[in-house]
Design a protein around this motif. Structure first.
Motif, mmCIF file in Angstrom:
data_model
loop_
_atom_site.group_PDB
_atom_site.id
_atom_site.type_symbol
_atom_site.label_atom_id
_atom_site.label_comp_id
_atom_site.label_asym_id
_atom_site.label_seq_id
_atom_site.Cartn_x
_atom_site.Cartn_y
_atom_site.Cartn_z
ATOM 1 N N ARG A 171 63.727 46.232 21.031
ATOM 2 C CA ARG A 171 65.118 46.537 21.411
ATOM 3 C C ARG A 171 66.070 46.257 20.251
ATOM 4 O O ARG A 171 67.037 47.000 20.030
ATOM 5 C CB ARG A 171 65.524 45.733 22.646
ATOM 6 N N SER A 172 65.808 45.192 19.504
ATOM 7 C CA SER A 172 66.671 44.859 18.364
ATOM 8 C C SER A 172 66.574 45.905 17.263
ATOM 9 O O SER A 172 67.581 46.267 16.645
ATOM 10 C CB SER A 172 66.301 43.479 17.811
ATOM 11 N N VAL A 173 65.355 46.408 17.016
ATOM 12 C CA VAL A 173 65.194 47.450 15.995
ATOM 13 C C VAL A 173 65.924 48.718 16.432
ATOM 14 O O VAL A 173 66.610 49.375 15.629
ATOM 15 C CB VAL A 173 63.702 47.728 15.730
ATOM 16 N N ARG A 174 65.814 49.056 17.711
ATOM 17 C CA ARG A 174 66.527 50.242 18.210
ATOM 18 C C ARG A 174 68.042 50.035 18.159
ATOM 19 O O ARG A 174 68.795 50.989 17.908
ATOM 20 C CB ARG A 174 66.055 50.567 19.635
ATOM 21 N N ARG A 175 68.493 48.813 18.355
ATOM 22 C CA ARG A 175 69.926 48.534 18.222
ATOM 23 C C ARG A 175 70.382 48.735 16.780
ATOM 24 O O ARG A 175 71.461 49.279 16.528
ATOM 25 C CB ARG A 175 70.226 47.105 18.674
ATOM 26 N N ALA A 176 69.547 48.310 15.841
ATOM 27 C CA ALA A 176 69.882 48.509 14.427
ATOM 28 C C ALA A 176 70.005 49.992 14.106
ATOM 29 O O ALA A 176 70.903 50.411 13.355
ATOM 30 C CB ALA A 176 68.826 47.852 13.536
ATOM 31 N N ARG A 177 69.109 50.795 14.696
ATOM 32 C CA ARG A 177 69.208 52.250 14.499
ATOM 33 C C ARG A 177 70.509 52.775 15.097
ATOM 34 O O ARG A 177 71.203 53.590 14.473
ATOM 35 C CB ARG A 177 68.000 52.944 15.126
#
Length: 267
Positions: free
Chosen positions: A37-43
């Motif tokens: 979820r954090s990686v997708r938030r960064a995107r």
């Protein structure tokens, strides 16, 4: 539930921190869900740099063997664990951002794979690295197989089969780590690298990342899927059952396939 991952955005960069220091940032399903979820938030935030770091005295000791041992269906749990990790790693690879991992303390097993998923690996002098899977009777996952492209086949085999504990300097010599700094100087080094990336050409950086990753491994998703299926089979083996039990009991394993000899026995 207490967050296992901390996310902070600042000036075009996202800082994603493993925040489970009481378990030495071991990776269970809930932690990896949060990581994804954090990686997708960064995107979604359209950041240019992602910094992946960790709290406590270990970057990550890898998969949570306590959670694996407690699972009702170990094979399914470990496959779900591997696939969730692999999705997060694939998303890191595909980000239109440069990923920088910052390793302090121990990185072992999937912790090495996660650190190596970054485009640039920075390490503290105190950092130590060990692939470690075969020490507990398991096969590598997390994209560890991809290290054969960056480290060379025989060096990767040596690390996977003998599981030496590499110092930060040895990991840099092997080609895993880009820079090593004294522990107290590492934060400044991270900000220097982040600043350099943020003032560079984003277009050129993204293209360079894509070209080099494609050249080193044309189909990393296939490699990681094969890893997930293999570790699922491995965790059900007698060797893995003994290896995990020995790890939890803090003793040397006596693998059935080795004729009952303890790891390190002469014969």
């Amino acid at each position: 539930m207490t967050s296992r991952i901390r996310y902070r955005g600042a000036g075009g960069a996202a800082y994603i921190t493993l925040a489970r220091p009481d378990r030495r940032n071991s990776l269970d399903l809930a932690t990896l869900d949060e990581l994804g979820r954090s990686v997708r938030r960064a995107r979604a935030d359209d950041v240019r740099v992602v910094v992946l770091a960790a709290d406590g005295d270990a970057f990550s000791v890898g998969g949570d063997l306590v959670a694996i041992a407690a699972a009702d269906d170990r094979e399914q749990y470990v496959e779900d664990l591997a696939e969730t990790l692999h999705r997060a790693i694939t998303e890191l690879h595909n980000l239109e951002a440069v990923v920088v991992s910052v390793v302090t303390g121990v990185a072992a097993g999937a912790g090495v794979a996660l650190a190596a998923a970054a485009d640039v690996v920075l390490a503290a002098h105190s950092a130590r690295f060990s692939i470690a899977y075969t020490k507990v009777g398991l096969s590598p996952d997390g994209g560890t197989s991809l290290l054969s492209a960056s480290l060379g086949l025989h060096r990767a085999l040596y690390l996977a089969l003998l599981n030496p504990l590499l110092t930060a300097e040895e990991a840099m010599t092997a080609g895993l780590v880009a820079e090593v700094h004294p522990d107290d100087e590492l934060p400044a080094a991270v900000e220097r690298v982040v600043g350099t990336l943020l003032t560079g050409s984003r277009t050129a950086q993204v293209v360079a990342k894509r070209l080099l990753r494609c050249a080193s491994s044309p189909d990393p998703a296939w490699v990681m899927r094969r890893e997930a299926l293999t570790i699922r089979a491995a965790v059900g083996s007698a060797d893995a059952q003994e290896g995990i039990a020995a790890f939890l009991d803090k003793r040397r394993p006596r693998f059935p396939s080795a004729g009952g000899s303890s790891a390190g026995d002469a014969g």
